[in-house]
Design an enzyme around this catalytic site. Structure first.
Site, PDB file in Angstrom:
ATOM      1  N   ASP A 257      66.339  39.169 -18.502  1.00 25.81           N
ATOM      2  CA  ASP A 257      67.305  40.114 -17.956  1.00 25.81           C
ATOM      3  C   ASP A 257      66.544  41.273 -17.304  1.00 25.81           C
ATOM      4  O   ASP A 257      65.321  41.404 -17.438  1.00 25.81           O
ATOM      5  CB  ASP A 257      68.300  40.590 -19.023  1.00 25.81           C
ATOM      6  CG  ASP A 257      69.605  41.037 -18.376  1.00 25.81           C
ATOM      7  OD1 ASP A 257      69.619  41.288 -17.155  1.00 25.81           O
ATOM      8  OD2 ASP A 257      70.629  41.144 -19.080  1.00 25.81           O
TER       9      ASP A 257
HETATM   10  C1  BGC Z   1      72.598  42.382 -16.556  1.00 27.20           C
HETATM   11  C2  BGC Z   1      72.616  40.930 -16.145  1.00 27.20           C
HETATM   12  C3  BGC Z   1      72.476  40.805 -14.640  1.00 27.20           C
HETATM   13  C4  BGC Z   1      71.217  41.499 -14.203  1.00 27.20           C
HETATM   14  C5  BGC Z   1      70.952  41.409 -12.712  1.00 27.20           C
HETATM   15  C6  BGC Z   1      71.430  43.129 -15.924  1.00 27.20           C
HETATM   16  O1  BGC Z   1      71.508  44.494 -16.119  1.00 27.20           O
HETATM   17  O2  BGC Z   1      72.536  42.466 -17.958  1.00 27.20           O
HETATM   18  O3  BGC Z   1      73.792  40.318 -16.607  1.00 27.20           O
HETATM   19  O4  BGC Z   1      72.456  39.463 -14.278  1.00 27.20           O
HETATM   20  O5  BGC Z   1      71.305  42.874 -14.555  1.00 27.20           O
HETATM   21  O6  BGC Z   1      71.821  42.171 -12.001  1.00 27.20           O
END
Ligand code: BGC
Length: 715
Positions: A257
């Site tokens: 993530d």
């Molecule tokens: C979120 C994810 C997301 C990623 C990219 C993160 O802050 O937890 O779900 O896919 O950002 O945007």
């Protein structure tokens, strides 16, 4: 494969690490910090993947740098959160879950994939399949709700939809099932907090959707930000290597993530970037999203022998293989990708949105509003707020192309006089607009009161401790209700809101979630009766925030709730029962269920039980009934949940008509994880329940017996 081996053999260490590096572009900001030097990094092979860029011109410009100007010409993966649509925005996942319809879940993902692929995207960070039982957590809006069976169906349908029949097809996206696992159980519903659930709950509740995603061929998996029982998921080798790659044989890419590898230092398991990068790579995380920990830490980790070249190569090969599966080496610009026509996509968005609306209460039979209504007051901060209807993760959705409720009603009721003012906004304490709103209500025949949350109040970092209406919306609502006109409330939110006073006093309340591009038309369809509501709650709706986490699949208490009995499982101040059970949702019709039949009643392991029930439409309008099939094992070697969902079916019925709904329930569905967490099918009696929701009072029941000696389901 030959190609990948050839490329791998030609790569420097820095180029290899570059393939594990994903850097944010400037299209959307979905995490902390962004570094410059994107173009230069792509050119010199230090950046092999990007996120948060879209639009074929922007993407192709970056792709050209990778393909034409970097030494090895390896194309980029281009990632974006295409969560509930790309340009055409469908209802948020929690709302879409209310359809209980895998075919529709698949078709909206298909449209989203085609639109995003035409915009240069190759990889979506979706579906999010975290089971969520705590509405304080803002990301409940992105989830398919509280039930593991629904989450697994949702996961598989979304993967099929995004990925299509082949990743190479120019209308397909690689899908990322996220966030492995347990994120929905963050302590006290607080975003990014620690998770501590039992091994049993992990396997029974949080992992089945990921197993289903892998079985459906998910190209990628994203570990959650959080730790599970003290082990951050970004460094969780037992779950990422042992369970995911070992037991589920996952061969795809694991993408961290946003910034999560660097955050291992904040989580207290790594003292520096080298240690963080080492932990993540060894746990099986292939791509570092946006933290630069791999770029900064892996060279030293290699030098010091903390990781081996073959460990690095494994991750690099997985990334290259995904690029190959997507056809990017042969067609980096995905030349065949065409923007799908927006007309049919908008029609689908409207159809899905109206099916997602849940009619929560309908006390005074004020609905549907006929075409004869002459004067409406449409009041509240969300009445004209088209852009808010896109909800969190709007991708390339455009507020200006989104239909507000006010616009939808004006189109649906061209002869009606419609007055509209917000009265208050969603979150401030300014009541100066209320008197004007009240004047308009007094003059109208009927009031549509549009209350709730705006799009920023749920989603990531959208946890709320208080589940009531934000700002001073209650004061507006009280004043409107006091006028004495019929009041229909349209409740926009990313979560259940605890407003028992409103449910008691409004004539009708609809949960309209965030319905996307066609929100206003869809709500107008339901209000005017053009569409008879069919949406059903995919989450139990609490009456008070103190009840959460709340869900129907509880274990039976030794002292079950009994009204009036002090020594029973309850609260002193409120009953433990929800405001609305899982599956609740009214229609302008009503239905009667009869004759639940299970055949045969005595079975062994490999058999299938035929379950059928007759359902009659007692209303004056054509309508659709949704029925849920639950099972319960009343006496087992371990305590089993009071209800477990095993099937959902819908039937459309003309007024007065009766139909039969049936299921084929394999006896193996009665298997559970025994005391040692191995699957077991225990002989004895099982209950089968069918009803319109998980409300125990409305369930029909029959009992079957499983004889000893049945073979066990291999899970
Ligand atoms: C979120 C994810 C997301 C990623 C990219 C993160 O802050 O937890 O779900 O896919 O950002 O945007």
């Amino acid at each position: 494969m030959v190609r990948i081996e050839r490329i791998l053999a030609a790569m420097t260490i820095d180029e290899k690490i570059g393939q594990l590096n994903m850097v944010a572009g400037s299209g959307a900001v979905t995490g902390p910090g962004r570094r410059g030097g994107l173009e230069e990094g792509i050119r010199n092979g230090r950046i092999g993947n990007v996120l948060n860029v879209w639009g074929s011109a922007e993407v192709h410009a970056l792709q050209r740098l990778a393909v034409e100007q970097s030494r090895l010409g390896i194309p980029l993966l281009v990632g974006l959160d295409v969560v509930h649509g790309h340009r055409t925005i469908f209802p948020v996942p929690l709302a879409e879950a209310a359809l209980f319809d895998p075919a529709t879940w698949e078709s909206t993902a298909r449209v989203a994939a085609a639109e995003a692929a035409a915009d240069g995207v190759t990889l979506t960070f979706a579906p999010m399949v975290d089971v969520a039982r705590d509405p304080r957590w803002g990301r409940i809006v992105e989830s398919p709700g509280e039930d593991p069976w629904v989450a697994a169906e949702f996961a598989a349908a979304k993967i099929r939809g995004f990925q299509g029949s082949a990743l190479r097809a120019t209308s397909s996206l690689a899908a990322t099932a996220k966030h492995l696992c347990g994120y929905g159980a963050v302590g006290a519903g607080r975003e990014y907090a620690s998770v501590d659930v039992s091994e049993r709950t992990l396997h029974e509740v949080h992992l089945p959707a990921f197993a289903a995603a892998v079985a459906a061929g998910a190209a990628a998996i994203m570990p959650a930000f959080i730790d599970v029982a003290a082990v951050p998921m970004t460094a969780n080798a037992p779950l990422l290597q042992g369970w995911l790659r070992g037991r589920r044989a996952f061969e795809g890419v694991v993408i961290s993530d946003y910034n999560a590898i660097a955050e291992l230092c904040n989580q207290g398991v790594a003292g520096n970037t080298v240690a963080a990068a080492t932990l993540a790579l060894k746990a099986g995380v292939d791509i570092d999203m946006a933290s630069e920990a791999y770029t900064q830490g892996l060279p030293q980790a290699l030098q010091r022998g903390l990781i081996s070249t073959s460990q690095l190569d494994e991750s690099v090969s997985r990334v290259l293989r995904l690029k190959e599966r997507l056809g990017l080496f042969d067609d980096p610009y995905r030349q065949g990708a065409l923007r799908s026509e927006s007309g049919p996509a908008r029609e689908l968005a409207r159809e899905v949105a109206r099916r997602a609306i849940v009619l929560l209460t309908h006390r005074a039979r004020v609905l549907p509003i006929g075409q004869t209504v002459g004067h409406l007051a449409v009041i509240g901060p969300l009445a004209a707020a088209g852009g808010e209807m896109l909800g969190p993760w709007p991708a390339a959705g455009r507020p200006a192309e989104t239909v507000s409720l006010l616009e939808g009603l004006k189109t649906a009721l061209p002869r009606c006089r419609i007055d509209s003012v917000p009265g208050v906004d969603t979150c401030h304490d300014d009541l100066r607009g209320v008197p004007d709103a009240i004047e308009r209500c007094r003059a109208a025949e009927l009031v549509i009161l549009c209350l709730g949350e705006d799009a920023s109040m749920s989603g990531e970092a959208g946890s709320r401790a208080d589940l009531g209406l934000p700002g001073c919306q209650r004061a507006l609502a009280e004043a409107v209700l006091a006028v004495g006109k019929p009041v229909i409330v349209v409740l926009t939110s990313g979560r259940p809101l605890t407003v028992p006073w409103l449910f008691e006093r409004a004539d009708a309340v609809l949960a309209s979630w965030f319905l996307g591009s066609e929100a206003g038309n869809a709500i107008a369809d339901v209000l005017t009766g053009k569409f008879n509501p069919t949406g059903r709650l995919p989450v139990t709706w609490p009456r008070h925030g103190g009840q959460v986490p709340i869900f129907f699949g509880q274990r039976p208490s030794g002292r079950p709730f009994k009204a009036g009995a002090r020594l029973s499982s309850t609260y002193l101040d409120i009953p433990p029962t929800p405001q609305f059970p899982f599956g609740h949702g009214l229609s302008y019709s009503s239905f009667t269920l009869r004759d639940l039949r299970c055949t045969p009643r005595v079975v062994t392991g490999g058999e299938t039980i035929g379950v059928s029930v007759s359902v009659q439409n007692d209303g004056a309008l054509a309508g659709e009934a949704t029925l849920f099939l639950f099972v319960h094992d009343p006496v087992a070697s371990i305590s089993r949940p009071v209800l477990e969902l095993e099937g959902v079916r819908r039937i459309a019925l003309a007024p007065g008509a009766t139909g039969i709904l049936s299921w084929q329930l394999p006896v193996s569905a009665l298997t559970f994880l025994g005391a040692d967490l191995d699957p077991v099918l225990e002989p004895g009696e099982f209950e089968i329940h069918v009803g319109e929701s998980a409300d125990p009072g409305g369930l029909l029941r029959c009992t079957i017996e499983v004889l000893p000696s049945g073979p066990m389901r291999q899970d």
